[in-house]
Design an enzyme around this catalytic site. Structure first.
Site, mmCIF file in Angstrom:
data_model
loop_
_atom_site.group_PDB
_atom_site.id
_atom_site.type_symbol
_atom_site.label_atom_id
_atom_site.label_comp_id
_atom_site.label_asym_id
_atom_site.label_seq_id
_atom_site.Cartn_x
_atom_site.Cartn_y
_atom_site.Cartn_z
ATOM 1 N N TYR A 40 0.801 -1.222 0.057
ATOM 2 C CA TYR A 40 0.065 -0.027 -0.134
ATOM 3 C C TYR A 40 0.729 1.188 0.089
ATOM 4 O O TYR A 40 0.272 2.516 -0.094
ATOM 5 C CB TYR A 40 -0.995 -0.026 1.116
ATOM 6 C CG TYR A 40 -1.948 -1.130 1.067
ATOM 7 C CD1 TYR A 40 -2.200 -1.607 0.071
ATOM 8 C CD2 TYR A 40 -2.805 -1.430 2.033
ATOM 9 C CE1 TYR A 40 -3.228 -2.642 0.023
ATOM 10 C CE2 TYR A 40 -3.845 -2.091 2.191
ATOM 11 C CZ TYR A 40 -4.050 -2.890 1.019
ATOM 12 O OH TYR A 40 -5.237 -3.639 0.997
ATOM 13 N N LYS A 46 5.364 -14.198 2.535
ATOM 14 C CA LYS A 46 5.253 -14.822 1.397
ATOM 15 C C LYS A 46 6.759 -15.044 0.983
ATOM 16 O O LYS A 46 7.284 -14.681 -0.167
ATOM 17 C CB LYS A 46 4.549 -14.251 0.210
ATOM 18 C CG LYS A 46 4.188 -15.095 -1.039
ATOM 19 C CD LYS A 46 2.822 -16.186 -0.501
ATOM 20 C CE LYS A 46 2.867 -17.278 -1.551
ATOM 21 N NZ LYS A 46 2.278 -18.513 -1.337
ATOM 22 N N ASP A 53 -1.008 -17.447 2.293
ATOM 23 C CA ASP A 53 -2.208 -18.539 1.755
ATOM 24 C C ASP A 53 -2.496 -19.376 2.611
ATOM 25 O O ASP A 53 -3.663 -19.979 3.041
ATOM 26 C CB ASP A 53 -1.867 -18.889 0.481
ATOM 27 C CG ASP A 53 -0.341 -19.423 0.313
ATOM 28 O OD1 ASP A 53 0.552 -19.141 1.102
ATOM 29 O OD2 ASP A 53 -0.099 -20.275 -0.700
ATOM 30 N N ASP A 89 -4.030 -6.498 6.240
ATOM 31 C CA ASP A 89 -5.495 -6.187 5.809
ATOM 32 C C ASP A 89 -6.553 -7.231 5.449
ATOM 33 O O ASP A 89 -7.543 -7.551 6.154
ATOM 34 C CB ASP A 89 -5.441 -5.150 4.697
ATOM 35 C CG ASP A 89 -6.767 -4.385 4.352
ATOM 36 O OD1 ASP A 89 -7.650 -4.320 5.118
ATOM 37 O OD2 ASP A 89 -6.946 -3.651 3.256
ATOM 38 N N ASP A 135 -9.745 -9.284 7.965
ATOM 39 C CA ASP A 135 -11.037 -9.183 7.770
ATOM 40 C C ASP A 135 -11.541 -10.724 7.904
ATOM 41 O O ASP A 135 -12.723 -10.931 8.412
ATOM 42 C CB ASP A 135 -11.314 -8.832 6.260
ATOM 43 C CG ASP A 135 -11.608 -7.294 6.169
ATOM 44 O OD1 ASP A 135 -11.140 -6.555 6.917
ATOM 45 O OD2 ASP A 135 -12.118 -6.864 4.994
#
Ligand code: ATP
Length: 362
Positions: free
Chosen positions: A137, A192, A224, A248, A252
């Site tokens: 971001y 990752k 993942d 982020d 959620d």
């Protein structure tokens, strides 16, 4: 005795509705904690403010945020109101960068009585530490698009930025009692690192910092796979640290496992300023109906008191935050106090009233 000035930015959508309940709860603390003085000043921010004034974050609001001891933020934005370049109004993100609120702290806690999403209703109590100012971001507003065929955003990982968020994660682990499953203090690095150089570097910095905390278990997960572990074995987790975008996304998903966005508080803190807001956005589909769940906002106000108390070495503020948490927990055990997102019929204001009543009962 402590007196704190709080800049209140209700914003758009459900923001003002849930902020009103958090203020109600904060005011109810005056009686049991007479030494705790909070003064509030309200400031405009967000999409409506942009429509009315041409700015989504007026200079006067920014200045008030800089001067205040803490910022209580609702939510801001409106899918119908956009900047000329098509991007959405998101002053909360601008504030993260301007005030260097690098640590996104997202407690993920399942309260008894909240209908479980996961079979077996496992105990869930972990904290996601999301790096807030760099990562993918960092390219916000700075990506490159070449003609109709190519667009590029860069992942920015710095040693300084990673060290400070990882360090913060280990410090939080020290304050906690460990993971629900085995009581072990552990910090999980979610990345990752098997694919991206930037992420391998993130993990390298994590390892360097972890060396300073030999009593806390190291743990690693690729992002993942982590989304599966969040559903299969959430009780294993204590503190989790991740780059901005990964943080982020996993936040959620984590919120969904404890009752949804209305149950997920958050804090965005730096070395000087702290902003406290629910993890959810403006809830445009439910705004104006008085049915939003105010619990995330109320718990965010509790996080604000904890942060103020620890920062100013003020036991009363920390105790007041614990009172909020206990009152919320007690309130949620009765389905009468559940809003529609939890399968109930309670109105936003009724939930705020119930939390106030639980505080008054002590
Ligand atoms: P924004 O663009 O402001 O982030 P959004 O719709 O993309 O808005 P949210 O506002 O987080 O994202 O809403 C996601 C879903 O969660 C919606 O269905 C919304 O109704 C629900 N939701 C958000 N906040 C609450 C709340 N406090 N109580 C109940 N449901 C909520």
């Amino acid at each position: 005795m402590s007196a704190y000035t709080i800049a209140v930015l209700p914003g758009d959508g459900v923001g003002p509705e849930v902020v009103a309940e958090a203020l109600k709860v904060l005011l109810a603390l005056e009686k049991p904690f007479p030494g705790l003085r909070l003064t509030f000043s309200e400031h405009p921010v967000g999409a409506r403010c942009y429509t009315e004034t041409g700015s989504d974050l007026p200079e006067s609001t920014l200045e008030a945020c800089r001067r205040a001891d803490a910022i209580l933020f609702g939510s801001a934005g409106d899918p119908e109101v956009r900047f000329p370049d098509g991007t959405e109004i998101a002053p909360q993100i601008t504030l993260r960068f301007l005030l260097d609120l690098y640590a996104g702290i997202r407690p993920i806690k399942k309260y008894p009585g909240v209908p479980p999403l996961l079979s077996g209703d496992p105990p869930i109590d972990y904290v996601i530490m999301r790096e807030n100012t760099e990562g993918l971001y960092a390219s916000r507003g700075a990506g490159v698009r070449v003609g109709d065929d190519v667009a590029v955003d860069n992942m920015v990982i710095t040693r300084t930025g990673t060290e400070r968020i990882v360090c913060h994660a280990f410090e939080i682990a020290l304050q906690r009692q460990g993971a629900p499953e085995d009581g072990k203090r552990r910090v999980t690095c979610v990345d990752k690192a098997n694919i991206l150089k930037s992420m391998a570097f993130f993990r390298q910095v994590y390892d360097r910092v972890a060396g300073d905390y030999p009593d806390i278990e190291r743990d690693y997960a690729y992002v993942d796979a982590f989304t599966v572990y969040q559903l299969r074995n959430p009780a294993f987790y204590d503190v989790v640290v991740a780059e901005n975008m990964f943080g982020d996304i996993i936040s959620d998903l984590a919120a969904a496992t404890v009752g949804g966005m209305g149950m997920a508080p958050s804090a965005d803190v730096g070395d000087r300023c702290g902003l406290f807001q629910p993890s959810h956005g403006t809830g445009p589909d439910i705004a104006g109906q008085g049915i939003a769940n105010p619990v995330a906002q109320i718990l965010s106000a509790g996080m604000m008191l904890t942060w103020l108390g620890e920062r100013h070495n003020e036991a009363d503020a920390v105790a007041a935050a614990q009172t909020i948490d206990r009152a919320v927990a007690r309130t949620l055990t009765d389905p009468v106090n559940h809003t529609a997102d939890l399968g109930g019929r309670a109105a936003t204001a009724a939930v705020g009233d119930a939390v106030v009543e639980a505080i008054q009962k002590g």
